[in-house]
Write an enzyme that holds these catalytic residues in place. Structure first.
Site, PDB file in Angstrom:
ATOM      1  N   ASP A   1       0.865  -1.182   0.000  1.00 23.41           N
ATOM      2  CA  ASP A   1       0.000   0.000   0.000  1.00 23.41           C
ATOM      3  C   ASP A   1       0.900   1.229   0.000  1.00 23.41           C
ATOM      4  OD1 ASP A   1      -2.382   1.581   0.289  1.00 23.41           O
ATOM      5  OD2 ASP A   1      -1.878   1.839   2.392  1.00 23.41           O
ATOM      6  N   SER A   2       0.303   2.376  -0.322  1.00 25.04           N
ATOM      7  CA  SER A   2       1.049   3.634  -0.256  1.00 25.04           C
ATOM      8  C   SER A   2       1.542   3.902   1.173  1.00 25.04           C
ATOM      9  CB  SER A   2       0.138   4.778  -0.698  1.00 25.04           C
ATOM     10  OG  SER A   2      -1.053   4.760   0.069  1.00 25.04           O
TER      11      SER A   2
ATOM     12  N   CYS B   1      -3.755  -0.935  -2.106  1.00 21.75           N
ATOM     13  CA  CYS B   1      -4.031   0.496  -2.267  1.00 21.75           C
ATOM     14  C   CYS B   1      -5.071   0.719  -3.374  1.00 21.75           C
ATOM     15  CB  CYS B   1      -2.723   1.195  -2.640  1.00 21.75           C
ATOM     16  SG  CYS B   1      -2.889   2.965  -2.810  1.00 21.75           S
TER      17      CYS B   1
ATOM     18  N   GLU C   1      -5.758   8.789  10.510  1.00 25.94           N
ATOM     19  CA  GLU C   1      -4.361   8.750  10.958  1.00 25.94           C
ATOM     20  C   GLU C   1      -4.165   9.554  12.247  1.00 25.94           C
ATOM     21  OE1 GLU C   1      -1.329   8.725   8.064  1.00 25.94           O
ATOM     22  OE2 GLU C   1      -2.344   6.965   7.230  1.00 25.94           O
TER      23      GLU C   1
ATOM     24  N   CYS D   1     -11.224   3.098  -0.363  1.00 30.51           N
ATOM     25  CA  CYS D   1      -9.934   3.591   0.137  1.00 30.51           C
ATOM     26  C   CYS D   1      -9.579   2.751   1.362  1.00 30.51           C
ATOM     27  CB  CYS D   1     -10.044   5.067   0.521  1.00 30.51           C
ATOM     28  SG  CYS D   1      -8.521   5.725   1.231  1.00 30.51           S
TER      29      CYS D   1
ATOM     30  N   HIS E   1      -8.329   3.288   4.190  1.00 26.76           N
ATOM     31  CA  HIS E   1      -8.606   3.760   5.558  1.00 26.76           C
ATOM     32  C   HIS E   1     -10.091   3.760   5.919  1.00 26.76           C
ATOM     33  CE1 HIS E   1      -4.554   5.197   5.009  1.00 26.76           C
ATOM     34  NE2 HIS E   1      -4.504   5.749   6.208  1.00 26.76           N
TER      35      HIS E   1
HETATM   36  N1  DGL Z   1      -3.950   3.851   0.356  1.00 24.28           N
HETATM   37  C1  DGL Z   1      -4.634   4.915  -0.336  1.00 24.28           C
HETATM   38  C2  DGL Z   1      -5.871   4.347  -1.032  1.00 24.28           C
HETATM   39  O1  DGL Z   1      -6.401   3.323  -0.691  1.00 24.28           O
HETATM   40  C3  DGL Z   1      -5.015   6.047   0.612  1.00 24.28           C
HETATM   41  C4  DGL Z   1      -3.846   6.882   1.057  1.00 24.28           C
HETATM   42  C5  DGL Z   1      -3.123   7.583  -0.093  1.00 24.28           C
HETATM   43  O2  DGL Z   1      -3.655   8.592  -0.638  1.00 24.28           O
HETATM   44  O3  DGL Z   1      -2.050   7.141  -0.442  1.00 24.28           O
HETATM   45  O4  DGL Z   1      -6.335   4.944  -1.967  1.00 24.28           O
END
Ligand code: DGL
Length: 300
Positions: free
Chosen positions: A11-12, A74, A154, A186, A188
């Protein structure tokens, strides 16, 4: 029997731990190598070219660690770069979060009106709309970027007035559009499930892409015969009972997994715990320069 290699999940940042959590729940004997690009998060506001490059670097870093399946946790990378990754990653299956979530929503929406919330890049890409229209072109899909949700999670502001206000701000218009399914597109957002559900009401079904992606991973692994052990062997190894904990599993689960981050930030542990629902056993650092090298080595 089976394939004891770990599943690669990236993931990012740390948000993809919501996907890791569902994998641990569903497949207690599997191990994961998780990579979070915590030095370069967020990806959601970046250009498509950058998202593709970063995604490929992350994917190759895991490929080099001999994973048997690559899960792109992600939503942003899955939306913008899944075809690109599938073209460049050979030898193991690659799955993203968009298709499983889209499928779950398309089969559940009686009104044929689905909402999608995610980062700006995810919503702009129309990835969910395309996937849903491939299944049923008559379904109406409405997208809404919700850029405040990631920082709220977060900051640990899960059940707070400011989060409720943000959810109302973004989602009341979705309710007015008459949707009956809302895809949480997303990493989160599943953490905000309760506050989102109480805001939009029980008439709208929330679709958690993390959960459906874990199920998709399980189906693919079953079909390819690359699960780490048969369910009966799992139960035996776990002492006869079915264990369903993220933490304590024979041969697999959290304790047997590895967690890599490109930056070990001061709030790393707290955010990880909120997203995973458990403490990480350890954290290994993979510097960004090392990720960048992965791209160069293969390119030239
Ligand atoms: N992990 C990213 C997503 O699911 C969210 C956080 C980001 O913008 O990198 O889109």
């Amino acid at each position: 029997m089976g394939d004891s290699r770990p599943i690669g999940v990236f993931d990012s940042g740390l948000g993809g731990l919501t996907v890791a959590k569902e994998i641990f729940r569903l497949m207690p004997s599997e191990r994961i190598i998780y990579l979070g690009d915590t030095a370069r998060v967020p990806y959601g506001g970046k250009s498509e070219e950058t998202i593709r490059r970063f995604g490929l670097q992350d994917a190759r870093a895991l490929l080099d660690l001999d994973v048997k399946l690559l899960v792109v946790a992600c939503n942003t990378v899955s939306s913008v770069a899944i075809d690109y990754l599938e073209r460049h990653i050979k030898g193991i299956p690659v799955i993203g979060v968009v298709l499983p979530g889209a499928r779950a929503a398309a089969t559940r929406s009686a009104e044929k009106r689905i909402g999608v919330v995610g980062t700006a890049a995810t919503v702009r890409s129309m990835s969910y709309a395309r996937a849903i229209h491939n299944i049923d072109p008559n379904i109406k899909v409405y997208g809404k970027p919700c850029p405040l949700f990631v920082p709220l999670v977060e900051e640990g502001l899960i059940d707070s007035d400011i989060t409720r206000l943000a959810v109302q701000h973004y989602l009341y218009e979705m309710v007015d559009l008459g949707i009956d399914c809302l895809i949480l597109g997303c990493t989160h957002y599943p953490i905000l499930m309760e506050v989102i559900q109480s805001t939009v009401g029980n008439g709208i079904q929330l679709i958690d892409s993390a959960l459906w992606t874990a199920k998709e991973a399980q189906n693919i692994m079953k079909a390819l015969g690359i699960e780490s052990a048969a369910p009966s062997e799992q139960r035996e190894a776990a002492g006869g009972g079915v264990r369903n904990s993220v933490v304590d599993n024979a041969g697999g689960g959290l304790a047997a997994s590895r967690f890599l981050g490109s930056d070990v930030t001061p709030n790393f542990e707290a955010v990880a715990e909120a997203l995973l629902g458990a403490r990480l056993p350890s954290i290994e650092k993979v510097p960004v320069e090392e990720l960048e090298e992965k791209e160069k080595i293969k390119r030239f």
